[in-house]
Enzyme design. Structure first.
Site, PDB file in Angstrom:
ATOM      1  N   GLY A  57      28.413  21.533  34.764  1.00 50.39           N
ATOM      2  CA  GLY A  57      28.133  21.700  33.340  1.00 50.39           C
ATOM      3  C   GLY A  57      26.861  22.482  33.077  1.00 50.39           C
ATOM      4  CB  CYS A  58      23.887  23.223  34.934  1.00 48.89           C
ATOM      5  SG  CYS A  58      23.330  21.544  34.622  1.00 48.89           S
ATOM      6  CG  MET A  59      25.291  28.124  31.281  1.00 52.70           C
ATOM      7  SD  MET A  59      26.964  28.762  31.432  1.00 52.70           S
ATOM      8  CE  MET A  59      26.653  30.504  31.574  1.00 52.70           C
TER       9      MET A  59
END
Length: 148
Positions: A57-59
């Protein structure tokens, strides 16, 4: 942060962060402060930069690892390939590392994020990544409480 009083180590850590943010004149300085917090994080061992520790969920690339000791205190480590995100990790760890699982679950990290003004000063992708990191730590704490 259940009341206006400081009750826990996380409350005290949050107040320290709020006080520092308020002393800084603008968001450019606050971003520099976040980056400095990230630079001060202890190095995470390369062996922990694995898929198991990667936060979805983290870029950016983000890894969180930790253990729970016999007193159910979380001992956390984190790293990122992005300077601001590494600062956000340092912020989260200031509120959670060394705390009991119950203290972590009782800490409203999302409210702390809003109190610092980060909610309106980070991109949607960074906010989503922040919340993914918070959920990862809350899950570790929930597992520790459930193991009681």
């Amino acid at each position: 942060m259940k009341s206006g009083r400081l009750n826990t180590p996380a409350d005290t850590a949050l107040q320290d962060l709020v006080d520092t943010f308020e002393m800084l004149d603008d968001w450019e300085e606050r971003y520099r402060y976040l980056i400095e917090l990230g630079r001060k994080l202890p190095a995470m061992p390369d062996a922990e930069h694995t898929e198991d520790h990667k936060v979805r969920g983290c870029m950016s690339q983000v890894w969180l690892a930790g253990e729970v000791d016999a007193d159910r205190r979380l001992h956390l480590r984190g790293d990122s390939d992005a300077h601001i995100v590494k600062g956000l990790i340092a912020l989260i760890l200031a509120l959670t590392d060394g705390r009991t699982a119950r203290e972590v679950l009782d800490t409203d990290i999302k409210a702390a994020f809003a109190q610092l003004g980060l909610e309106s000063h980070l991109s949607m992708n960074r906010r989503n990544g922040f919340y993914a990191m918070v959920e990862r730590i809350r899950q570790m704490a929930a597992n520790a409480v459930g193991a009681a």
